[in-house]
Scaffold this motif. Sequence first.
Motif, mmCIF file in Angstrom:
data_model
loop_
_atom_site.group_PDB
_atom_site.id
_atom_site.type_symbol
_atom_site.label_atom_id
_atom_site.label_comp_id
_atom_site.label_asym_id
_atom_site.label_seq_id
_atom_site.Cartn_x
_atom_site.Cartn_y
_atom_site.Cartn_z
ATOM 1 N N LYS A 1 -27.809 45.478 20.786
ATOM 2 C CA LYS A 1 -26.545 46.408 20.364
ATOM 3 C C LYS A 1 -26.037 47.278 21.516
ATOM 4 C CE LYS A 1 -27.177 48.289 16.513
ATOM 5 N NZ LYS A 1 -27.520 49.017 15.346
ATOM 6 N N ASN A 2 -27.010 47.657 22.568
ATOM 7 C CA ASN A 2 -26.697 48.371 23.464
ATOM 8 C C ASN A 2 -25.804 47.540 24.475
ATOM 9 O OD1 ASN A 2 -28.197 50.635 22.539
ATOM 10 N ND2 ASN A 2 -29.907 50.324 23.734
ATOM 11 N N ILE A 3 -26.243 46.439 24.592
ATOM 12 C CA ILE A 3 -25.472 45.509 25.558
ATOM 13 C C ILE A 3 -24.009 45.435 24.999
ATOM 14 C CG2 ILE A 3 -25.368 43.361 26.664
ATOM 15 C CD1 ILE A 3 -26.909 45.113 28.067
ATOM 16 N N LYS A 4 -23.824 45.142 23.677
ATOM 17 C CA LYS A 4 -22.775 44.717 22.990
ATOM 18 C C LYS A 4 -21.831 45.916 23.331
ATOM 19 C CE LYS A 4 -23.009 42.254 19.329
ATOM 20 N NZ LYS A 4 -23.228 41.884 18.106
ATOM 21 N N LEU A 5 -22.295 47.156 23.100
ATOM 22 C CA LEU A 5 -21.684 48.305 23.349
ATOM 23 C C LEU A 5 -21.126 48.400 24.872
ATOM 24 C CD1 LEU A 5 -23.476 50.666 21.036
ATOM 25 C CD2 LEU A 5 -21.180 49.756 20.701
ATOM 26 N N GLU A 6 -21.851 48.294 25.613
ATOM 27 C CA GLU A 6 -21.769 48.187 27.118
ATOM 28 C C GLU A 6 -20.477 47.162 27.528
ATOM 29 O OE1 GLU A 6 -22.161 50.011 31.118
ATOM 30 O OE2 GLU A 6 -22.750 50.619 28.966
ATOM 31 N N VAL A 7 -20.681 45.945 27.063
ATOM 32 C CA VAL A 7 -19.691 45.209 27.205
ATOM 33 C C VAL A 7 -18.141 45.429 26.819
ATOM 34 C CG1 VAL A 7 -18.780 42.719 26.618
ATOM 35 C CG2 VAL A 7 -21.079 43.141 27.035
ATOM 36 N N LEU A 8 -18.298 46.264 25.620
ATOM 37 C CA LEU A 8 -17.008 46.527 24.970
ATOM 38 C C LEU A 8 -16.165 47.762 26.013
ATOM 39 C CD1 LEU A 8 -17.754 46.668 21.217
ATOM 40 C CD2 LEU A 8 -15.890 45.708 22.223
ATOM 41 N N SER A 9 -17.010 48.288 26.615
ATOM 42 C CA SER A 9 -16.540 49.334 27.697
ATOM 43 C C SER A 9 -15.778 48.790 28.638
ATOM 44 C CB SER A 9 -17.613 50.280 28.308
ATOM 45 O OG SER A 9 -18.459 50.901 27.391
ATOM 46 N N ARG B 1 -10.848 48.578 20.372
ATOM 47 C CA ARG B 1 -12.162 48.522 20.982
ATOM 48 C C ARG B 1 -13.080 49.526 20.201
ATOM 49 N NH1 ARG B 1 -15.388 51.357 24.358
ATOM 50 N NH2 ARG B 1 -14.183 53.180 24.275
ATOM 51 N N MET B 2 -12.633 50.655 19.793
ATOM 52 C CA MET B 2 -13.367 51.558 18.982
ATOM 53 C C MET B 2 -14.037 50.828 17.706
ATOM 54 S SD MET B 2 -14.041 54.164 21.018
ATOM 55 C CE MET B 2 -14.677 55.228 19.666
ATOM 56 N N MET B 3 -13.054 50.339 17.178
ATOM 57 C CA MET B 3 -13.493 49.758 15.667
ATOM 58 C C MET B 3 -14.453 48.699 16.047
ATOM 59 S SD MET B 3 -11.890 51.757 13.952
ATOM 60 C CE MET B 3 -12.417 50.918 12.190
ATOM 61 N N HIS B 4 -14.253 47.806 17.037
ATOM 62 C CA HIS B 4 -15.544 46.958 17.398
ATOM 63 C C HIS B 4 -16.708 47.763 17.458
ATOM 64 C CE1 HIS B 4 -13.490 43.323 17.227
ATOM 65 N NE2 HIS B 4 -12.659 43.614 18.383
ATOM 66 N N CYS B 5 -16.694 49.067 18.288
ATOM 67 C CA CYS B 5 -18.050 49.923 18.519
ATOM 68 C C CYS B 5 -18.365 50.260 17.113
ATOM 69 C CB CYS B 5 -17.708 51.071 19.346
ATOM 70 S SG CYS B 5 -17.265 50.824 21.013
ATOM 71 N N ASP C 1 -11.558 57.355 23.487
ATOM 72 C CA ASP C 1 -11.826 56.791 25.014
ATOM 73 C C ASP C 1 -13.239 56.859 25.662
ATOM 74 O OD1 ASP C 1 -11.488 59.478 24.980
ATOM 75 O OD2 ASP C 1 -10.060 59.483 26.895
ATOM 76 N N ILE C 2 -14.281 56.600 24.592
ATOM 77 C CA ILE C 2 -15.458 57.082 24.769
ATOM 78 C C ILE C 2 -16.420 55.776 24.859
ATOM 79 C CG2 ILE C 2 -15.331 59.385 23.914
ATOM 80 C CD1 ILE C 2 -16.845 58.104 21.313
ATOM 81 N N ARG C 3 -17.462 55.806 25.546
ATOM 82 C CA ARG C 3 -18.587 55.009 25.448
ATOM 83 C C ARG C 3 -19.928 55.661 24.919
ATOM 84 N NH1 ARG C 3 -22.112 54.865 29.632
ATOM 85 N NH2 ARG C 3 -21.602 55.970 31.370
ATOM 86 N N GLU D 1 -23.973 56.395 24.429
ATOM 87 C CA GLU D 1 -25.153 56.346 24.848
ATOM 88 C C GLU D 1 -26.186 55.041 24.315
ATOM 89 O OE1 GLU D 1 -28.765 57.819 27.083
ATOM 90 O OE2 GLU D 1 -26.642 57.845 27.349
ATOM 91 N N PRO D 2 -26.958 54.496 24.969
ATOM 92 C CA PRO D 2 -28.048 53.507 24.485
ATOM 93 C C PRO D 2 -28.814 54.245 23.507
ATOM 94 C CG PRO D 2 -28.063 53.189 26.626
ATOM 95 C CD PRO D 2 -26.954 54.405 26.348
ATOM 96 N N PHE D 3 -28.998 53.469 22.450
ATOM 97 C CA PHE D 3 -29.680 53.776 20.889
ATOM 98 C C PHE D 3 -29.161 55.118 20.492
ATOM 99 C CE2 PHE D 3 -32.540 52.180 24.095
ATOM 100 C CZ PHE D 3 -33.165 51.114 23.267
ATOM 101 N N PHE D 4 -27.838 55.061 20.186
ATOM 102 C CA PHE D 4 -26.925 56.332 19.789
ATOM 103 C C PHE D 4 -27.462 56.539 18.343
ATOM 104 C CE2 PHE D 4 -23.180 57.879 17.445
ATOM 105 C CZ PHE D 4 -22.830 58.712 18.049
ATOM 106 N N ARG D 5 -27.454 55.593 17.653
ATOM 107 C CA ARG D 5 -27.988 55.807 16.076
ATOM 108 C C ARG D 5 -29.097 56.652 15.920
ATOM 109 N NH1 ARG D 5 -25.376 53.637 11.352
ATOM 110 N NH2 ARG D 5 -27.302 54.421 10.471
#
Length: 559
Positions: free
Chosen positions: A285-293, A335-339, A413-415, A417-421
């Motif tokens: 999940k962290n990687i998928k969010l990083e990719v979206l950045s 992009r944010m909706m994907h996040c 316009d944000i990314r 942090e890993p393990f956000f939830r």
Amino acid sequence: MWGLRKFRIIILFYFSIFSVESIEVKLPTVLISVLARNKAHTLPYFLSLLERLHYPKNRISLRIRSDHNIDKTAEILQKWVNSIDTLYHSVDLKIIDDESYTDESGPSHWSQFRFDHVISLREDALNHARNIWADYLLAIDCDVFLTNPDTLLYLVSKNLQIVAPMLRSDGLYSNFWYGMTEDYYYLRTDEYKPVYNREKQGCFHVPMVHTCVLIDLRNHESDRLTYVQENLKNYNGPHDDIITFAISANKSGIEMHLCNEYQFGFLTTPLEEFDTLIYDYHQLKNIKLEVLSYGEPLFVNELLEEFTSIPEKDTLGFDKIYMINLRRRPERRKRMMHCFDELGLDVSVLDAVDGKALNETALKRISFLPNYSDPYHKRPMTFGEIGCFLSHYQIWKEIVENNYQSVLVLEDDIRFEPFFRPKVINLMQELKELGNWDLVYFGRKRLQDVDEPWIPGSKYLVKVGYSYWTLGYVLSFQGAKKLLDADPLSRLLPVDEYLPILFDKHPTEKWKIHFPKRDLIAFSVAPLLVFPTHYTGEKGYISDTEDSGIIANESKDEL
């Protein structure tokens, strides 16, 4: 970037009786070796991206080994191989049904039997590549995501004996070392970060590459490469596949290279002995969010999409989560909706007040702070800053009108942090125990180099100092009421300046005196939980607050 034309060799024959002729030489042959264990969560993406590489499939042979799985790894591999079997030069898939090694404590434990088995598999792949006269061996793990489809073409074009593309993780972990100790273990050096962050770009001689490595087998020196320590004379290193391989390369006079000239892809970090597969799911999940950045979501093809999933959505215990977005920025909203899909967040989109659309009628209900001038640019407020303030103001009003006790406010316009939830859940539990709070920054820019003391009894919170940015923050009912009661529309200034005034950390006294009640109880989470996708000056940076017109001088002093 790279195409087949890079590999066309034109041979010219200059004879008096012949015309010029051209011969197109075939691309080198590549054996791709894949080892997979309990990777059902990464395989749909890994295989989809592998299949999407811009390299002739008839020049590629696949060798895939999988064993000791407790998930759907075998099913995914078999389904994918059945669909691509005729596309590649050859496909060799073998699966062992045993679920665990007799000496391992869990699926993440690298026991002696497991180490021996993996070393044997890697050595077998290396020898198989030699036996079939492959020009290259690409040894790649299935928690690698080659988002750049030209990666293999690029690596082959470098004509290096051992070369790896630099891969990013959700932290500083990567697939190379820039230093090695005398006893062959990892050594962090000053050169590592500039290469990892691509501040220095090129192909670098390094002591170790792993996880995704292209090996040129056409030179005689490559015959001495090995993963088995018994094959090396006077070996004095640890029992480890990648270290043994690196030592064999060194003894053979073969340099290892790491290239970072382009963004090639991503990888997850290795699991520790007692980590569960659930932890690895979070890493994905962290990687998928990083990719979206960086752009589009992590690619998965239709065939394997059924093996992917997104979590059910909730509001993480908040009464509501808002995301502020301008209608003319649909790419940010998308992009944010994907996040939010990846994070399982149920988010309400607030259509931001567009400063470019503000007219005199809209500005009539606003008076501006006397003598306000931007501290850095020495100008009045911009229309973008007005729109930004009014957008946040609208949310504060809705909080009070609906009696919301806690609300999370995010910009677009944000990314994350890993393990956000889980970090947010832990933070909000602590806030509940602390009791008295109004606002908590999730993301900000500190403007003063002063100590910010920890809140007594807190693991996650500090007393916030003078800060900019409203990337993300949590606001309580009480906090929203204080922000409204101060009547900011009668003495408007940017929201970045307004919040520090209200929690009494702003350095400018002549502005503070206009807001005599400055009792907002504000904290910041430490470390932060959200960050900008782009910083000022970076490629792709856009500011809708800065890049807009400024208010007329006569409006600036109006009360």
